[in-house]
Design a protein around this motif. Structure first.
Motif, short mmCIF file in Angstrom:
data_model
loop_
_atom_site.label_atom_id
_atom_site.label_comp_id
_atom_site.label_asym_id
_atom_site.label_seq_id
_atom_site.Cartn_x
_atom_site.Cartn_y
_atom_site.Cartn_z
N GLU A 469 49.69 -5.85 -54.04
CA GLU A 469 49.64 -6.73 -52.91
C GLU A 469 49.03 -8.18 -53.64
OE1 GLU A 469 47.55 -7.37 -48.63
OE2 GLU A 469 46.77 -5.72 -50.06
N ASP A 532 47.74 -10.73 -42.83
CA ASP A 532 47.99 -9.10 -42.84
C ASP A 532 48.70 -8.62 -41.66
OD1 ASP A 532 47.30 -7.13 -44.78
OD2 ASP A 532 45.93 -6.59 -42.93
N LYS A 533 48.30 -9.10 -40.49
CA LYS A 533 48.85 -8.40 -39.32
C LYS A 533 50.29 -8.56 -39.07
CE LYS A 533 44.84 -8.78 -36.18
NZ LYS A 533 44.38 -9.42 -34.95
N TYR A 536 51.96 -6.11 -41.79
CA TYR A 536 52.03 -4.82 -41.08
C TYR A 536 53.23 -4.85 -40.43
CZ TYR A 536 50.49 -0.86 -38.46
OH TYR A 536 50.55 0.27 -37.84
N LYS A 539 56.21 -4.55 -42.35
CA LYS A 539 56.53 -3.03 -42.86
C LYS A 539 56.75 -2.27 -41.76
CE LYS A 539 54.56 -3.30 -47.07
NZ LYS A 539 55.45 -2.91 -48.29
N SER A 540 56.15 -2.35 -40.41
CA SER A 540 56.51 -1.50 -39.29
C SER A 540 57.71 -1.48 -38.98
CB SER A 540 55.53 -1.66 -38.23
OG SER A 540 54.55 -1.35 -38.70
#
Length: 565
Positions: A469, A532-533, A536, A539-540
């Motif tokens: 990361e 970070d949200k 995410y 990624k999702s």
């Protein structure tokens, strides 16, 4: 001079305080003695009446009134404090009295008769009423009495009457004069007797009826005797002069309640403390004279002692270690100077030799220190680089990223310009490690960091913050600009596979972008949470893409709206 004066002043303070305390205690003791004498005489008069009451009760039962009259006359004759004694029937009629005064009159309305019908009674000072015209009064003041009365009872407990007496109030003044007379030459004090409210009953000429100072009343009303310096408040002492006053309060007796008179002995403070002031002046003058003598003696001895020392100091100022003729001369003014001059002469010679040796040593030491300093600076530089950088990729580490990031937030608050963060990591990196091994994984991370370095600006802050990361902090960049950088980085990584000995490994990244114009309440942690949200969300939604925080937050609000609908 200062030490002697201070010591003398301190000693004089102790002596003066002790003398003042002794003077106050003397007046306090006299006040206590006067109080005790008044209480003793009052109790003796009470005892007189109790004995007379016992005899009168027996005689009244035997109807011997003439004998009672004789006994009352005898009491009045033997004790000058009595102004009048009388035997009163149960209905208030005077049956017998000293000098037959008031005989046959009814005194049932008088407080002393009413109170004494059940128990012994002591009445506070008051002016004469019925007896004012019957008794001789040589003074200009009206006659004043103190009442003492006891009940008469028969052998079976029946009430037979009251035996009462009026005592001259001046009897108290007589007690004071008799006690003060032997000490008057030394004390030169005045007696004051006041009632419990502070109103003067006996005192200096013209003070009767005056009321004492409130602070003096409060102090004297306490159970404990004492002394104090204050203004008495008397009419004759209304010039504002302070008085030293010893005070005491009369106490109740076992058989009867007293009237709590305040007994005081006063003396002008100026006169009371005159011996103390004279003592202080004597001690201070004596101390000053002693100090002057000591100063003259010390000055003479100091000149004799310091003359050779000052000459040696002058020689030391003109000293040249390389010229032997300037060395400190040997002296024999007194033994200590002889030893000191010899020791200093040898010491200076040794110091000159040591100085030459030290100069040579310093020349070599400066060169060695310079070399060692260079080595330490290089070691510090390497150590600082190790602390601030990631050992694998050479990028800034997580600690240094946060250290510089907080400064960037403060700078952005002051300038009012936007601040952006890109957080990205390698997609399915665990699969790369599991398939090709950690060596290939490390190589992939190194290549990924090099691609990122080539993509961002020099002013941007790039750091490896964990595993696979990474984070990029972009100053003066809004979300659109940051998203363009993230997209360019994603595309470059896609187009740059990791070359192996046999074949290659394709890499892709997912990135989250967040931006805000911070104020004093915003922190770097807030911006990293937003990024970070967004990461995410990338990624999702399938990986290998860039997501903005503003887009993810809009979707969250839309989802909330759908649920509410």
């Amino acid at each position: 001079m200062v030490a002697t004066t201070a010591g003398t002043w301190f000693a004089s303070d102790l002596a003066v305080d002790a003398l003042r305390k002794s003077t106050g205690q003397n007046l306090e003791e006299v006040a206590v003695q006067l109080r005790d004498k008044i209480q003793l005489d009052l109790h003796e008069r009470y005892s007189d009446l109790m004995v007379a009451a016992a005899l009168a009760s027996e005689q009244m039962e035997n109807e011997q009134d003439s004998d009672v009259t004789g006994m009352l006359n005898a009491l009045e004759k033997n004790f000058l404090a009595y102004a009048w004694l009388g035997l009163v029937s149960p209905d208030g009629t005077v049956l017998a009295s000293s000098g037959d005064m008031l005989k046959g009159m009814n005194v049932g309305h008088r407080p002393w008769f009413q109170e004494a019908s059940t128990k012994p009674y002591l009445g506070d000072a008051h002016e004469a009423l019925l007896l004012a015209e019957k008794l001789e009064n040589e003074s200009e003041r009206p006659l004043r009495f103190v009442d003492v009365a006891v009940p008469l009872t028969s052998s079976d407990g029946g009430f037979l009457g009251v035996l009462g007496a009026h005592l001259y109030l001046d009897w108290v003044a007589g007690i004071g004069e008799s006690l003060l007379a032997p000490m008057q030459e030394r004390l030169q004090s005045e007696l004051i007797v006041a009632d419990k409210e502070g109103k003067v009953l006996i005192g200096p000429e013209g003070s009767l009826g005056s009321t004492l100072n409130q602070s003096l009343i409060e102090a004297a009303q306490s159970d404990k005797p004492g002394y104090m310096t204050t203004r008495t408040g008397l009419k004759t002492q209304a010039n504002g002069e302070d008085y030293l006053v010893g005070y005491s309060r009369m106490q109740d007796h076992d058989e009867y309640a007293s009237f709590n008179w305040l007994v005081l002995v006063s003396k002008p403070a100026e006169e009371a403390f005159l011996p103390a002031r004279e003592l202080r002046n004597t001690l201070v003058i004596s101390g000053a004279l002693v100090a002057i003598v000591l100063i003259l003696f010390a000055s003479t001895m100091a000149r004799r002692t310091t003359r050779p020392l000052l000459q040696m100091a002058h020689e030391a100022d003109n000293l040249d270690p390389d010229n032997p003729s300037t060395l400190i001369q040997l002296r024999d003014d007194y033994q200590e100077v002889k030893v000191l001059s010899s020791v200093l002469r040898d010491l200076i010679q040794r110091l000159a030799e040591k100085t030459r040796q030290m100069n040579e040593l310093n020349t070599n030491l400066e060169h060695r220190v310079a070399e060692r300093t260079t080595e330490l600076e290089e070691a510090n530089r390497r150590l600082e680089e190790t602390v601030r950088t990631d050992s694998l990729t050479g990028l800034n580490n997580r600690r240094f990223f946060f250290e510089l990031g907080h400064s960037a937030v403060k700078k952005s608050v002051r300038s009012g310009k936007p601040l952006s963060v890109i957080m990205f990591d390698a997609d399915l990196f665990k699969k790369v490690n599991d398939t090709y091994g950690h060596a290939v994984g490390d190589k992939a991370l190194i290549q990924l960091s090099e691609v990122a370095q080539n993509t961002v600006r020099e002013i941007d802050l790039l750091a490896r913050i964990g595993g696979e990361e990474f984070a990029i902090l972009l100053e003066d960049s809004d979300e659109d600009a940051a998203a363009e950088v993230a997209e360019r980085l994603r595309k470059t990584v896609n187009d740059s596979p990791v070359a192996l000995e046999r074949g290659e490994v394709m890499l892709s990244i997912s990135a989250g972008v967040a931006s805000f114009v911070p104020d004093r309440d915003n922190k770097l942690d807030d911006l990293l949470v937003y990024a970070d949200k967004a990461l995410y969300a990338a990624k999702s939604s399938g990986r290998n893409r860039v997501c903005r925080h503003s887009e993810t937050s809009s979707k969250d609000r839309s989802s909330e709206g759908d649920l509410m609908g």
